[in-house]
Design a protein around this motif. Structure first.
Motif, PDB file in Angstrom:
ATOM      1  N   PRO A 104       6.864   9.087   9.099  1.00  0.00           N
ATOM      2  CA  PRO A 104       5.667  10.179   9.498  1.00  0.00           C
ATOM      3  C   PRO A 104       4.166   9.008   9.101  1.00  0.00           C
ATOM      4  O   PRO A 104       4.325   8.337   8.361  1.00  0.00           O
ATOM      5  CB  PRO A 104       5.621  11.112   8.161  1.00  0.00           C
ATOM      6  N   ARG A 105       3.365   9.696   9.939  1.00  0.00           N
ATOM      7  CA  ARG A 105       2.105   8.735   9.946  1.00  0.00           C
ATOM      8  C   ARG A 105       1.619   8.834   8.611  1.00  0.00           C
ATOM      9  O   ARG A 105       1.553   9.561   7.983  1.00  0.00           O
ATOM     10  CB  ARG A 105       1.087   9.539  10.855  1.00  0.00           C
ATOM     11  N   TRP A 106       1.170   7.457   8.128  1.00  0.00           N
ATOM     12  CA  TRP A 106       0.621   7.082   6.669  1.00  0.00           C
ATOM     13  C   TRP A 106      -0.609   7.737   6.771  1.00  0.00           C
ATOM     14  O   TRP A 106      -1.613   7.757   7.461  1.00  0.00           O
ATOM     15  CB  TRP A 106       0.612   5.765   6.491  1.00  0.00           C
ATOM     16  N   THR A 107      -1.228   8.217   5.497  1.00  0.00           N
ATOM     17  CA  THR A 107      -2.529   9.038   5.245  1.00  0.00           C
ATOM     18  C   THR A 107      -3.164   7.792   4.752  1.00  0.00           C
ATOM     19  O   THR A 107      -2.790   6.631   4.237  1.00  0.00           O
ATOM     20  CB  THR A 107      -2.310  10.070   4.348  1.00  0.00           C
ATOM     21  N   ALA A 108      -4.453   7.856   4.729  1.00  0.00           N
ATOM     22  CA  ALA A 108      -5.479   6.737   3.991  1.00  0.00           C
ATOM     23  C   ALA A 108      -5.197   6.540   2.551  1.00  0.00           C
ATOM     24  O   ALA A 108      -5.382   5.801   2.055  1.00  0.00           O
ATOM     25  CB  ALA A 108      -6.922   7.318   4.282  1.00  0.00           C
ATOM     26  N   GLU A 109      -4.461   7.780   1.932  1.00  0.00           N
ATOM     27  CA  GLU A 109      -4.161   7.689   0.519  1.00  0.00           C
ATOM     28  C   GLU A 109      -2.702   7.344   0.060  1.00  0.00           C
ATOM     29  O   GLU A 109      -2.275   7.562  -0.801  1.00  0.00           O
ATOM     30  CB  GLU A 109      -4.776   9.105  -0.204  1.00  0.00           C
ATOM     31  N   GLU A 110      -1.959   6.877   1.195  1.00  0.00           N
ATOM     32  CA  GLU A 110      -0.621   6.583   1.028  1.00  0.00           C
ATOM     33  C   GLU A 110      -0.261   5.926  -0.005  1.00  0.00           C
ATOM     34  O   GLU A 110       0.743   6.407  -0.661  1.00  0.00           O
ATOM     35  CB  GLU A 110      -0.040   5.995   2.454  1.00  0.00           C
ATOM     36  N   LEU A 111      -0.654   4.880  -0.499  1.00  0.00           N
ATOM     37  CA  LEU A 111      -0.636   4.126  -1.564  1.00  0.00           C
ATOM     38  C   LEU A 111      -1.299   4.232  -2.898  1.00  0.00           C
ATOM     39  O   LEU A 111      -1.104   3.547  -3.726  1.00  0.00           O
ATOM     40  CB  LEU A 111      -0.514   2.675  -1.204  1.00  0.00           C
ATOM     41  N   ASP A 112      -2.208   5.316  -2.994  1.00  0.00           N
ATOM     42  CA  ASP A 112      -2.959   5.514  -4.028  1.00  0.00           C
ATOM     43  C   ASP A 112      -2.243   6.093  -5.180  1.00  0.00           C
ATOM     44  O   ASP A 112      -1.115   6.537  -4.981  1.00  0.00           O
ATOM     45  CB  ASP A 112      -3.926   6.537  -3.695  1.00  0.00           C
ATOM     46  N   GLY A 168      12.179  -2.579   2.135  1.00  0.00           N
ATOM     47  CA  GLY A 168      10.864  -3.465   2.325  1.00  0.00           C
ATOM     48  C   GLY A 168      11.171  -4.670   3.301  1.00  0.00           C
ATOM     49  O   GLY A 168      12.706  -4.935   3.299  1.00  0.00           O
ATOM     50  N   GLU A 169      10.185  -5.026   3.992  1.00  0.00           N
ATOM     51  CA  GLU A 169      10.622  -6.059   4.935  1.00  0.00           C
ATOM     52  C   GLU A 169      11.411  -7.269   4.410  1.00  0.00           C
ATOM     53  O   GLU A 169      12.381  -8.020   5.150  1.00  0.00           O
ATOM     54  CB  GLU A 169       9.574  -6.312   5.753  1.00  0.00           C
ATOM     55  N   ARG A 170      10.869  -7.894   3.502  1.00  0.00           N
ATOM     56  CA  ARG A 170      11.672  -8.887   2.811  1.00  0.00           C
ATOM     57  C   ARG A 170      13.017  -8.763   2.482  1.00  0.00           C
ATOM     58  O   ARG A 170      13.892  -9.831   2.169  1.00  0.00           O
ATOM     59  CB  ARG A 170      10.784  -9.516   1.752  1.00  0.00           C
ATOM     60  N   TRP A 186       6.336  -0.510  -6.445  1.00  0.00           N
ATOM     61  CA  TRP A 186       6.295   0.456  -5.005  1.00  0.00           C
ATOM     62  C   TRP A 186       5.323   0.246  -4.152  1.00  0.00           C
ATOM     63  O   TRP A 186       5.566   0.119  -3.082  1.00  0.00           O
ATOM     64  CB  TRP A 186       6.572   1.895  -5.619  1.00  0.00           C
ATOM     65  N   SER A 187       4.153   0.310  -4.710  1.00  0.00           N
ATOM     66  CA  SER A 187       2.955   0.265  -3.882  1.00  0.00           C
ATOM     67  C   SER A 187       2.551  -1.188  -3.232  1.00  0.00           C
ATOM     68  O   SER A 187       2.371  -1.160  -1.788  1.00  0.00           O
ATOM     69  CB  SER A 187       1.709   0.661  -4.474  1.00  0.00           C
ATOM     70  N   THR A 188       3.257  -2.066  -3.929  1.00  0.00           N
ATOM     71  CA  THR A 188       3.051  -3.649  -3.512  1.00  0.00           C
ATOM     72  C   THR A 188       3.880  -3.672  -2.477  1.00  0.00           C
ATOM     73  O   THR A 188       3.818  -4.387  -1.343  1.00  0.00           O
ATOM     74  CB  THR A 188       3.155  -4.496  -4.510  1.00  0.00           C
ATOM     75  N   LEU A 189       5.327  -3.238  -2.661  1.00  0.00           N
ATOM     76  CA  LEU A 189       6.162  -3.630  -1.333  1.00  0.00           C
ATOM     77  C   LEU A 189       6.159  -2.615  -0.426  1.00  0.00           C
ATOM     78  O   LEU A 189       6.075  -3.133   0.897  1.00  0.00           O
ATOM     79  CB  LEU A 189       7.669  -3.129  -2.088  1.00  0.00           C
ATOM     80  N   ARG A 190       5.674  -1.217  -0.511  1.00  0.00           N
ATOM     81  CA  ARG A 190       5.365  -0.559   0.650  1.00  0.00           C
ATOM     82  C   ARG A 190       4.067  -1.070   1.499  1.00  0.00           C
ATOM     83  O   ARG A 190       4.059  -0.958   2.670  1.00  0.00           O
ATOM     84  CB  ARG A 190       5.211   0.948   0.263  1.00  0.00           C
ATOM     85  N   GLY A 191       3.011  -1.615   0.639  1.00  0.00           N
ATOM     86  CA  GLY A 191       1.947  -2.335   1.261  1.00  0.00           C
ATOM     87  C   GLY A 191       2.046  -3.284   2.122  1.00  0.00           C
ATOM     88  O   GLY A 191       1.701  -3.452   3.287  1.00  0.00           O
ATOM     89  N   GLU A 192       2.931  -4.345   1.433  1.00  0.00           N
ATOM     90  CA  GLU A 192       3.285  -5.467   2.426  1.00  0.00           C
ATOM     91  C   GLU A 192       4.243  -5.295   3.481  1.00  0.00           C
ATOM     92  O   GLU A 192       4.376  -6.297   4.459  1.00  0.00           O
ATOM     93  CB  GLU A 192       3.931  -6.728   1.479  1.00  0.00           C
ATOM     94  N   SER A 193       4.819  -4.159   3.463  1.00  0.00           N
ATOM     95  CA  SER A 193       5.820  -3.725   4.715  1.00  0.00           C
ATOM     96  C   SER A 193       5.421  -2.764   5.529  1.00  0.00           C
ATOM     97  O   SER A 193       6.048  -2.268   6.459  1.00  0.00           O
ATOM     98  CB  SER A 193       6.945  -3.150   3.880  1.00  0.00           C
ATOM     99  N   ARG A 194       4.037  -2.447   5.517  1.00  0.00           N
ATOM    100  CA  ARG A 194       3.542  -1.346   6.369  1.00  0.00           C
ATOM    101  C   ARG A 194       3.741  -1.468   7.700  1.00  0.00           C
ATOM    102  O   ARG A 194       4.424  -0.403   8.498  1.00  0.00           O
ATOM    103  CB  ARG A 194       1.980  -1.274   6.022  1.00  0.00           C
ATOM    104  N   ALA A 195       3.503  -2.595   8.302  1.00  0.00           N
ATOM    105  CA  ALA A 195       3.648  -2.695   9.737  1.00  0.00           C
ATOM    106  C   ALA A 195       5.370  -2.530  10.336  1.00  0.00           C
ATOM    107  O   ALA A 195       5.616  -2.266  11.295  1.00  0.00           O
ATOM    108  CB  ALA A 195       3.051  -3.911  10.292  1.00  0.00           C
ATOM    109  N   PHE A 196       6.144  -3.032   9.157  1.00  0.00           N
ATOM    110  CA  PHE A 196       7.512  -3.073   9.479  1.00  0.00           C
ATOM    111  C   PHE A 196       7.926  -1.548   9.309  1.00  0.00           C
ATOM    112  O   PHE A 196       8.832  -1.028  10.272  1.00  0.00           O
ATOM    113  CB  PHE A 196       8.296  -3.687   8.404  1.00  0.00           C
TER     114      PHE A 196
END
Length: 198
Positions: free
Chosen positions: A48-56, A113-115, A32-42
Motif C-alpha cells: 500500500p502507498r507509503w505515507t509521509a509518516e511511514e517510518l515515524d 529488506g532488499e539486502r 525496523w525503520s532503518t531496514l524499511r527506509g533503505e529498502s523503500r524503492a524495493f
C-alpha cells in the motif's frame, strides 16, 4: 471476537535453520525503520502507498498497538524475521484474517529488506509459519495473494508449496492503484508433517 484460547500472552519464537520468527517489540523500532527506509524503492511497488509518516515513531507505536490488538482478538499474529547467524532483522511476516468455524483458514503477507532478498530466508519463513498455522493453530487452509508481476514472491510461494488457484481482479490497492492478484493457497493435506485429520 474472542481471543484464541491456545495463544499465550508471552508468545514463543519460531526457529528454523536460518531464521527466527518472533513478535515485534518496542525496541525494534530503530532497526525496523532503518531496514524499511533503505529498502523503500524495493518494497513500494508491492505495498500500500507509503505515507509521509511511514517510518515515524508515532506511526510505529500505532502499528504496535494494532499488532497487540489483533493478536489479543485472535485476528492476526505478526512476526519479525531475524537472520539466525547475524541476529539482524531481515523482514516481517504476518498470519492475518484468521478464521475458525467452518473456514479454519488464514492469509499470509510478508516483506523482506532488499539486502536479504534472494537468499531463501523468506521461503524458509513461509514454510515455518505454515507449519505453525497447521500444527499449532489447527488451521486447514492458508492463502496468499501476489501481484502477477512480482516474480520473486511467486517463486517464494511456489517453493513453499503453495498452489496458484486463480486470479483476483482489482483485488488490493497497492502503491496507489487497484491491482489484480494471483491467489495462492496450501491446505493441511499438502504439509508433509501435517497433523492427522480430526
Amino acid at each position: 471476537m474472542l481471543a484464541l484460547p491456545f495463544l499465550r500472552r508471552e508468545f514463543p519464537a519460531l526457529k528454523g535453520e536460518r531464521v527466527t520468527l518472533r513478535v515485534p517489540m518496542q525496541g525494534d523500532f530503530r532497526e525496523w525503520s532503518t531496514l524499511r527506509g533503505e529498502s523503500r524503492a524495493f518494497l513500494e511497488p508491492w505495498e500500500p502507498r507509503w505515507t509521509a509518516e511511514e517510518l515515524d515513531r508515532a506511526t510505529w507505536r500505532h502499528r504496535m498497538h494494532r499488532y497487540r490488538d489483533d493478536y489479543a482478538q485472535g485476528l492476526a499474529i505478526a512476526f519479525f524475521i531475524f537472520e539466525r547467524q547475524s541476529g539482524k532483522l531481515a523482514g516481517g511476516i504476518t498470519l492475518g484474517n484468521i478464521r475458525h468455524g467452518v473456514s479454519q483458514s488464514a492469509h499470509i503477507g510478508y516483506w523482506i529488506g532488499e539486502r536479504y532478498a534472494g537468499r531463501g530466508l523468506m521461503t524458509e519463513s513461509v514454510k515455518l509459519l505454515s507449519r505453525f498455522a497447521f500444527d499449532t493453530l489447527r488451521l486447514h487452509r492458508i492463502e496468499a495473494a501476489c501481484i502477477p508481476g512480482n516474480t520473486r514472491s511467486i517463486r517464494v510461494l511456489e517453493k513453499a508449496g503453495f498452489q496458484r488457484e486463480g486470479l483476483l481482479r482489482s483485488y488490493l490497492r497497492i502503491n496507489g492503484f487497484w491491482q489484480d492478484h494471483y491467489l495462492y493457497a496450501r491446505i493441511v493435506d499438502d504439509e508433509p508433517s501435517a497433523r492427522t485429520k480430526d
